[in-house]
Design an enzyme around this catalytic site. Structure first.
Site, PDB file in Angstrom:
ATOM      1  N   SER A 183       0.008   2.262   3.596  1.00  0.00           N
ATOM      2  CA  SER A 183      -0.877   1.231   4.161  1.00  0.00           C
ATOM      3  C   SER A 183      -2.222   1.293   3.447  1.00  0.00           C
ATOM      4  O   SER A 183      -2.623   2.363   2.960  1.00  0.00           O
ATOM      5  CB  SER A 183      -1.089   1.491   5.656  1.00  0.00           C
ATOM      6  OG  SER A 183      -2.144   0.694   6.152  1.00  0.00           O
ATOM      7  N   TYR A 196      -3.154   7.855  12.015  1.00  0.00           N
ATOM      8  CA  TYR A 196      -2.412   6.913  11.156  1.00  0.00           C
ATOM      9  C   TYR A 196      -2.907   7.003   9.702  1.00  0.00           C
ATOM     10  O   TYR A 196      -2.096   7.050   8.763  1.00  0.00           O
ATOM     11  CB  TYR A 196      -2.608   5.504  11.710  1.00  0.00           C
ATOM     12  CG  TYR A 196      -1.813   4.415  11.028  1.00  0.00           C
ATOM     13  CD1 TYR A 196      -0.467   4.205  11.335  1.00  0.00           C
ATOM     14  CD2 TYR A 196      -2.412   3.569  10.098  1.00  0.00           C
ATOM     15  CE1 TYR A 196       0.258   3.186  10.725  1.00  0.00           C
ATOM     16  CE2 TYR A 196      -1.698   2.546   9.489  1.00  0.00           C
ATOM     17  CZ  TYR A 196      -0.364   2.360   9.804  1.00  0.00           C
ATOM     18  OH  TYR A 196       0.350   1.357   9.197  1.00  0.00           O
ATOM     19  N   LYS A 200      -0.681   8.080   6.555  1.00  0.00           N
ATOM     20  CA  LYS A 200      -0.446   7.134   5.454  1.00  0.00           C
ATOM     21  C   LYS A 200      -1.065   7.629   4.148  1.00  0.00           C
ATOM     22  O   LYS A 200      -0.518   7.405   3.059  1.00  0.00           O
ATOM     23  CB  LYS A 200      -0.985   5.744   5.818  1.00  0.00           C
ATOM     24  CG  LYS A 200      -0.212   5.064   6.947  1.00  0.00           C
ATOM     25  CD  LYS A 200       1.237   4.801   6.568  1.00  0.00           C
ATOM     26  CE  LYS A 200       2.008   4.048   7.629  1.00  0.00           C
ATOM     27  NZ  LYS A 200       3.417   3.833   7.274  1.00  0.00           N
ATOM     28  N   TYR A 241      -8.685 -14.978  16.540  1.00  0.00           N
ATOM     29  CA  TYR A 241      -8.591 -13.644  15.950  1.00  0.00           C
ATOM     30  C   TYR A 241      -8.012 -13.722  14.538  1.00  0.00           C
ATOM     31  O   TYR A 241      -8.507 -13.104  13.600  1.00  0.00           O
ATOM     32  CB  TYR A 241      -7.670 -12.772  16.812  1.00  0.00           C
ATOM     33  CG  TYR A 241      -8.372 -11.681  17.590  1.00  0.00           C
ATOM     34  CD1 TYR A 241      -9.506 -11.948  18.326  1.00  0.00           C
ATOM     35  CD2 TYR A 241      -7.863 -10.382  17.579  1.00  0.00           C
ATOM     36  CE1 TYR A 241     -10.131 -10.956  19.050  1.00  0.00           C
ATOM     37  CE2 TYR A 241      -8.486  -9.382  18.304  1.00  0.00           C
ATOM     38  CZ  TYR A 241      -9.618  -9.679  19.041  1.00  0.00           C
ATOM     39  OH  TYR A 241     -10.233  -8.680  19.747  1.00  0.00           O
TER      40      TYR A 241
HETATM   41  P1  NAP Z   1       6.951  -2.739  13.699  1.00  0.00           P
HETATM   42  O1  NAP Z   1       7.135  -4.202  13.716  1.00  0.00           O
HETATM   43  O2  NAP Z   1       6.305  -2.058  14.848  1.00  0.00           O
HETATM   44  O3  NAP Z   1       8.379  -2.079  13.421  1.00  0.00           O
HETATM   45  C1  NAP Z   1       8.481  -0.694  13.358  1.00  0.00           C
HETATM   46  C2  NAP Z   1       9.901  -0.319  12.995  1.00  0.00           C
HETATM   47  O4  NAP Z   1       9.948   1.102  12.912  1.00  0.00           O
HETATM   48  C3  NAP Z   1      10.911  -0.762  14.043  1.00  0.00           C
HETATM   49  O5  NAP Z   1      12.091  -1.164  13.410  1.00  0.00           O
HETATM   50  C4  NAP Z   1      11.147   0.520  14.847  1.00  0.00           C
HETATM   51  O6  NAP Z   1      12.450   0.613  15.375  1.00  0.00           O
HETATM   52  C5  NAP Z   1      10.979   1.572  13.768  1.00  0.00           C
HETATM   53  N1  NAP Z   1      10.647   2.867  14.326  1.00  0.00           N
HETATM   54  C6  NAP Z   1       9.607   3.212  15.113  1.00  0.00           C
HETATM   55  N2  NAP Z   1       9.674   4.510  15.422  1.00  0.00           N
HETATM   56  C7  NAP Z   1      10.798   4.984  14.826  1.00  0.00           C
HETATM   57  C8  NAP Z   1      11.415   6.260  14.795  1.00  0.00           C
HETATM   58  N3  NAP Z   1      10.910   7.314  15.434  1.00  0.00           N
HETATM   59  N4  NAP Z   1      12.546   6.403  14.076  1.00  0.00           N
HETATM   60  C9  NAP Z   1      13.110   5.351  13.430  1.00  0.00           C
HETATM   61  N5  NAP Z   1      12.568   4.116  13.435  1.00  0.00           N
HETATM   62  C10 NAP Z   1      11.426   3.947  14.135  1.00  0.00           C
HETATM   63  O7  NAP Z   1       6.083  -2.274  12.434  1.00  0.00           O
HETATM   64  P2  NAP Z   1       5.802  -3.057  11.075  1.00  0.00           P
HETATM   65  O8  NAP Z   1       4.546  -3.799  11.250  1.00  0.00           O
HETATM   66  O9  NAP Z   1       6.990  -3.748  10.598  1.00  0.00           O
HETATM   67  O10 NAP Z   1       5.504  -1.809  10.120  1.00  0.00           O
HETATM   68  C11 NAP Z   1       6.491  -1.249   9.287  1.00  0.00           C
HETATM   69  C12 NAP Z   1       5.845  -0.234   8.367  1.00  0.00           C
HETATM   70  O11 NAP Z   1       4.822  -0.887   7.615  1.00  0.00           O
HETATM   71  C13 NAP Z   1       5.143   0.899   9.120  1.00  0.00           C
HETATM   72  O12 NAP Z   1       5.297   2.100   8.412  1.00  0.00           O
HETATM   73  C14 NAP Z   1       3.696   0.456   9.135  1.00  0.00           C
HETATM   74  O13 NAP Z   1       2.826   1.548   9.244  1.00  0.00           O
HETATM   75  C15 NAP Z   1       3.606  -0.226   7.776  1.00  0.00           C
HETATM   76  N6  NAP Z   1       2.506  -1.199   7.691  1.00  0.00           N
HETATM   77  C16 NAP Z   1       2.535  -2.361   8.423  1.00  0.00           C
HETATM   78  C17 NAP Z   1       1.482  -3.278   8.315  1.00  0.00           C
HETATM   79  C18 NAP Z   1       1.450  -4.600   9.065  1.00  0.00           C
HETATM   80  O14 NAP Z   1       0.470  -5.353   8.953  1.00  0.00           O
HETATM   81  N7  NAP Z   1       2.465  -4.945   9.824  1.00  0.00           N
HETATM   82  C19 NAP Z   1       0.402  -2.992   7.474  1.00  0.00           C
HETATM   83  C20 NAP Z   1       0.412  -1.800   6.757  1.00  0.00           C
HETATM   84  C21 NAP Z   1       1.482  -0.913   6.855  1.00  0.00           C
HETATM   85  P3  NAP Z   1      12.731   0.516  16.957  1.00  0.00           P
HETATM   86  O15 NAP Z   1      12.345  -0.866  17.367  1.00  0.00           O
HETATM   87  O16 NAP Z   1      14.187   0.778  17.060  1.00  0.00           O
HETATM   88  O17 NAP Z   1      11.880   1.554  17.597  1.00  0.00           O
END
Ligand code: NAP
Length: 291
Positions: A183, A196, A200, A241
């Site tokens: 991230s 976090y 990261k 927002y």
């Molecule tokens: P999200 O929508 O909250 O989805 C998270 C995913 O991770 C879900 O599929 C969830 O599965 C899974 N997960 C959570 N805890 C887990 C565990 N203990 N073991 C296995 N799977 C697990 O998050 P996202 O926004 O897509 O983010 C995905 C990645 O991108 C993350 O690493 C996040 O830090 C990174 N990221 C996201 C953003 C953004 O703007 N969205 C920005 C920077 C980085 P379940 O539903 O089955 O729990």
């Protein structure tokens, strides 16, 4: 300015108070932890890609992108079984093959078992995408040990243990690719997200270290640093927002999951990525540049 931008990312992307994390689309029914189709039209030598946290958000988009490209995809999830099975079905309809495997990426023994099941189902694993991640935000002064530890366990230790399990499979073949989803917060920190940001940022150090260690076995290791990406959860935010957020991003808009998964596909499958290892690729609309 950077601090201001990152603070907004913190508030908008990950504040538990905003209801922006922890959304679980749990299935009302239960099935076996491994699910697959009986018939597959996918080539025998199609790449096998394991995507952690692929039931929702960016992981879902990455799994679909790799599946659309004709891969066999392991769709890992922790709780969202129904959505994970939907991803499996979409991949099959798009011409790939897939199975869903339930495993908590914060638990090394479950990670080991997941790799065993993946190898049992598809014979090997060629690509690992470490995407699973959570947030449990809070100011350092008030952060509870559980808040700190659970984010480190899943977002950082999970990447280590998945990489270790993957190495055991891929090193024998002397080829493989790992893509770690970090991230921009891991690059410049964020108030309220010490856990976090540490995880990261740690993933970036792990990316370079593993890239050096695994290079002799033909395995490349790279990271993607997304900025603020549209998701189901961002859809719940007020237009005011979202407009405020877009204003501070040089490209004046949020990113789309497909823009992250497009970069991931390149790093995972494109022959041109063969000579790229130990690097970070920002998909962030320019936000990490600061002013
Ligand atoms: P999200 O929508 O909250 O989805 C998270 C995913 O991770 C879900 O599929 C969830 O599965 C899974 N997960 C959570 N805890 C887990 C565990 N203990 N073991 C296995 N799977 C697990 O998050 P996202 O926004 O897509 O983010 C995905 C990645 O991108 C993350 O690493 C996040 O830090 C990174 N990221 C996201 C953003 C953004 O703007 N969205 C920005 C920077 C980085 P379940 O539903 O089955 O729990």
């Amino acid at each position: 300015m950077v601090a201001t931008i990152s603070f907004w990312i913190c508030l908008l992307v990950s504040s538990p108070a905003s209801g922006f994390t922890g959304i679980s689309l749990r299935s009302p029914f239960r099935r076996a932890a491994v699910s697959s189709s009986a018939i597959s039209m996918v080539a025998d030598d199609a790449k096998v890609c394991l995507v952690t946290g692929a039931s929702r958000g960016l992981g879902r988009s990455i799994a679909l992108e790799l599946g659309k490209s004709g891969c066999k995809v392991v769709v890992n999830y922790a709780a969202s079984e129904g959505p994970a099975l939907q991803v499996v079905e979409e991949i099959k309809k798009a011409g790939g093959d897939a199975i869903a495997i339930k495993a908590n990426c914060g638990d090394p023994s479950e990670i080991n078992a997941m790799f065993d099941k993946a190898v049992e189902a598809f014979g090997t694993v060629d690509v690992l995408v470490n995407n699973a991640g959570i947030t449990k935000d809070g100011l350092v002064a008030r952060m509870k040990p559980e808040q700190w530890q659970s984010v480190i366990d899943i977002n950082l230790s999970g990447v280590f243990y998945c990489s270790q399990s993957f190495f055991k499979v891929a090193s024998k073949k002397r080829t493989g690719r790992i893509i770690n989803i970090s991230s921009v917060v891991g690059q410049f920190g964020n108030p309220g997200q010490a856990n976090y940001a540490a995880a990261k940022g740690g993933v970036l150090g792990l990316t370079m270290s593993n890239a050096k260690e695994f290079a002799t076995r033909g395995i490349t290791v790279n990271a993607i640093c997304p900025g603020f990406i549209e998701s189901d959860m961002t859809g719940e935010l007020s237009p005011e927002y979202l407009a405020k957020m877009a204003e501070v991003i040089p490209l004046k808009r949020l990113g789309k999951p497909e823009e992250v998964s497009g970069m991931c596909r390149f790093l995972a499958l494109d022959p041109a990525a063969d000579y790229i290892t130990g690097h970070f690729f920002n998909v962030d609309g320019g936000i990490a540049m600061g002013c």
